[in-house]
Motif scaffolding. Structure first.
Motif, short mmCIF file in Angstrom:
data_model
loop_
_atom_site.label_atom_id
_atom_site.label_comp_id
_atom_site.label_asym_id
_atom_site.label_seq_id
_atom_site.Cartn_x
_atom_site.Cartn_y
_atom_site.Cartn_z
N PRO A 50 7.66 7.91 -4.20
CA PRO A 50 8.81 8.61 -4.77
C PRO A 50 8.53 10.11 -4.93
N MET A 51 9.51 10.91 -4.53
CA MET A 51 9.39 12.37 -4.64
C MET A 51 10.20 12.85 -5.84
N GLN A 52 9.67 13.82 -6.54
CA GLN A 52 10.36 14.34 -7.71
C GLN A 52 10.85 15.78 -7.51
N GLY A 53 10.58 16.34 -6.36
CA GLY A 53 11.03 17.70 -6.06
C GLY A 53 12.20 17.70 -5.10
N GLU A 54 12.30 18.77 -4.32
CA GLU A 54 13.44 18.94 -3.43
C GLU A 54 13.20 18.36 -2.03
N ILE A 55 11.93 18.16 -1.66
CA ILE A 55 11.65 17.66 -0.32
C ILE A 55 11.47 16.15 -0.34
N ASP A 56 11.56 15.52 0.84
CA ASP A 56 11.46 14.06 0.90
C ASP A 56 10.21 13.57 1.62
N SER A 57 9.25 14.49 1.88
CA SER A 57 8.02 14.05 2.54
C SER A 57 6.89 15.00 2.22
N MET A 58 5.65 14.51 2.44
CA MET A 58 4.45 15.32 2.27
C MET A 58 3.66 15.30 3.56
N ASN A 59 2.63 16.10 3.62
CA ASN A 59 1.71 16.06 4.75
C ASN A 59 1.22 14.63 4.94
N VAL A 60 1.14 14.21 6.19
CA VAL A 60 0.82 12.81 6.48
C VAL A 60 -0.53 12.39 5.92
N SER A 61 -1.51 13.29 5.95
CA SER A 61 -2.83 12.92 5.44
C SER A 61 -2.82 12.78 3.92
N VAL A 62 -2.01 13.59 3.25
CA VAL A 62 -1.89 13.48 1.80
C VAL A 62 -1.21 12.17 1.43
N SER A 63 -0.11 11.86 2.12
CA SER A 63 0.60 10.61 1.84
C SER A 63 -0.29 9.40 2.07
N ALA A 64 -1.02 9.42 3.19
CA ALA A 64 -1.92 8.31 3.50
C ALA A 64 -2.98 8.15 2.42
N ALA A 65 -3.53 9.26 1.95
CA ALA A 65 -4.57 9.19 0.93
C ALA A 65 -4.05 8.57 -0.36
N ILE A 66 -2.84 8.94 -0.76
CA ILE A 66 -2.26 8.40 -1.99
C ILE A 66 -2.14 6.88 -1.91
N VAL A 67 -1.61 6.40 -0.80
CA VAL A 67 -1.40 4.95 -0.65
C VAL A 67 -2.73 4.22 -0.50
N ILE A 68 -3.63 4.79 0.29
CA ILE A 68 -4.93 4.15 0.52
C ILE A 68 -5.69 3.96 -0.80
N PHE A 69 -5.70 4.98 -1.64
CA PHE A 69 -6.47 4.86 -2.87
C PHE A 69 -5.76 4.00 -3.92
N GLU A 70 -4.45 3.83 -3.79
CA GLU A 70 -3.78 2.83 -4.61
C GLU A 70 -4.23 1.43 -4.17
N ALA A 71 -4.32 1.23 -2.86
CA ALA A 71 -4.79 -0.05 -2.34
C ALA A 71 -6.23 -0.32 -2.79
N LYS A 72 -7.06 0.71 -2.75
CA LYS A 72 -8.44 0.55 -3.20
C LYS A 72 -8.51 0.26 -4.70
N ARG A 73 -7.63 0.90 -5.46
CA ARG A 73 -7.60 0.63 -6.91
C ARG A 73 -7.26 -0.82 -7.16
N GLN A 74 -6.26 -1.33 -6.43
CA GLN A 74 -5.88 -2.73 -6.62
C GLN A 74 -7.02 -3.66 -6.25
N ARG A 75 -7.80 -3.26 -5.31
CA ARG A 75 -8.94 -4.09 -4.85
C ARG A 75 -10.20 -3.80 -5.66
N ASN A 76 -10.04 -3.06 -6.76
CA ASN A 76 -11.16 -2.69 -7.62
C ASN A 76 -12.22 -1.90 -6.85
N PHE A 77 -11.73 -1.08 -5.91
CA PHE A 77 -12.60 -0.21 -5.11
C PHE A 77 -13.74 -0.99 -4.46
N GLU A 78 -13.38 -2.15 -3.90
CA GLU A 78 -14.39 -2.99 -3.25
C GLU A 78 -14.95 -2.29 -2.02
#
Length: 270
Positions: free
Chosen positions: A242-270
């Motif tokens: 979800p975006m809270q500003g005026e744009i609807d996307s971020m740099n692809v590497s930034v977006s990927a990092a956010i999702v990847i580390f959420e996945a790692k958090r759910q996996r307890n950083f296995e």
């Protein structure tokens, strides 16, 4: 003792060969060779099991013993070549450099040769990334998260582009990387029973609500075009940050990092 050869002319045949490897993807593919610049990058290539054939160094920038040290834990015995400052400046890609280059053998990136040792893998997939800087940043994120693999669908450049090596700070060597068409990658994922989570604006749920604990592939597209329809039609679930500003996307590497580390958090950083 190693025999030290010397090159003092920019017209030398090996210098011309290295310039071709640096500048031409076709030459890299034809010869199966590529160029590595920098001590850290060479060290990571060795850790990644890459075979290095030749080391070129400029003695005003790096001590010969330091080049030997790079290989002290390796069984490889590359050729060592001392080059003059003029030759090195011609060959070097970076303005701030360490005085050492290497010629290495590339590894195959065929999808069918990708082995996933983890029975519950977490994979990053990028479709048709064009900018080497973005690819390098994605590889750095994948290394930081210790992902099981990175797959590039419909690649627009070869993996050993000097810009990718530079922007990944050598993480191109520390990740398992494979390439294939979108159709091939989707077939691979389905055969492995890996869930497909596509970063997309339509029919998407908040990435925080997505369960990444099962075998998962996080799929990102380019900032300009997003993902192709084929991915969206085969997605287990589209996800969105979800975006809270005026744009609807971020740099692809930034977006990927956010999702990847959420996945790692759910996996307890296995």
């Amino acid at each position: 003792m190693h025999e030290i050869k010397q090159i003092s002319s920019v017209q030398n045949a090996l210098v011309k060969k290295i310039l071709l490897l640096k500048e031409k993807s076709r030459e890299r593919k034809k010869t199966g060779l590529f160029i590595i610049e920098g001590q850290r990058e060479i060290e990571l290539a060795l850790k990644g099991g890459y075979e290095i054939e030749t080391v070129l160094f400029q003695k005003d920038l790096i001590d010969l013993n330091a080049t030997y040290t790079l290989f002290e834990n390796s069984k490889l015995t590359p050729d060592y070549i001392e080059v003059t400052k003029d030759v090195y400046q011609k060959l070097a890609y970076r303005q701030t450099t360490e005085g050492v280059l290497a010629i290495a053998k590339s590894k195959p990136t065929l999808l069918e040769e990708l082995e996933l040792k983890n029975k519950n893998p977490l994979i990053l997939i990028a479709e048709a990334p064009e900018k080497p800087g973005n690819i390098g940043a994605l590889l750095r994120t994948a290394d930081a998260a210790n992902l099981d693999a990175v797959i590039i669908a419909n690649p627009k450049t070869d993996l050993y582009n000097p810009n990718i090596i530079r922007s990944s700070v050598g993480c191109v060597f520390t990740n398992k990387v494979a390439m294939g068409s979108t159709s091939e990658v989707i077939a691979f994922l389905k055969a492995q029973n890996i869930n497909i989570y596509c970063a997309a604006l339509s029919a998407s749920e908040n990435y925080i609500k997505t369960d990444f604990n099962p075998a998962s592939a996080i799929v990102v597209g380019t900032e300009a075009d997003g993902l192709s329809q084929e991915w969206l039609e085969n997605s287990t679930q589209n996800i969105i940050i979800p975006m809270q500003g005026e744009i609807d996307s971020m740099n692809v590497s930034v977006s990927a990092a956010i999702v990847i580390f959420e996945a790692k958090r759910q996996r307890n950083f296995e």
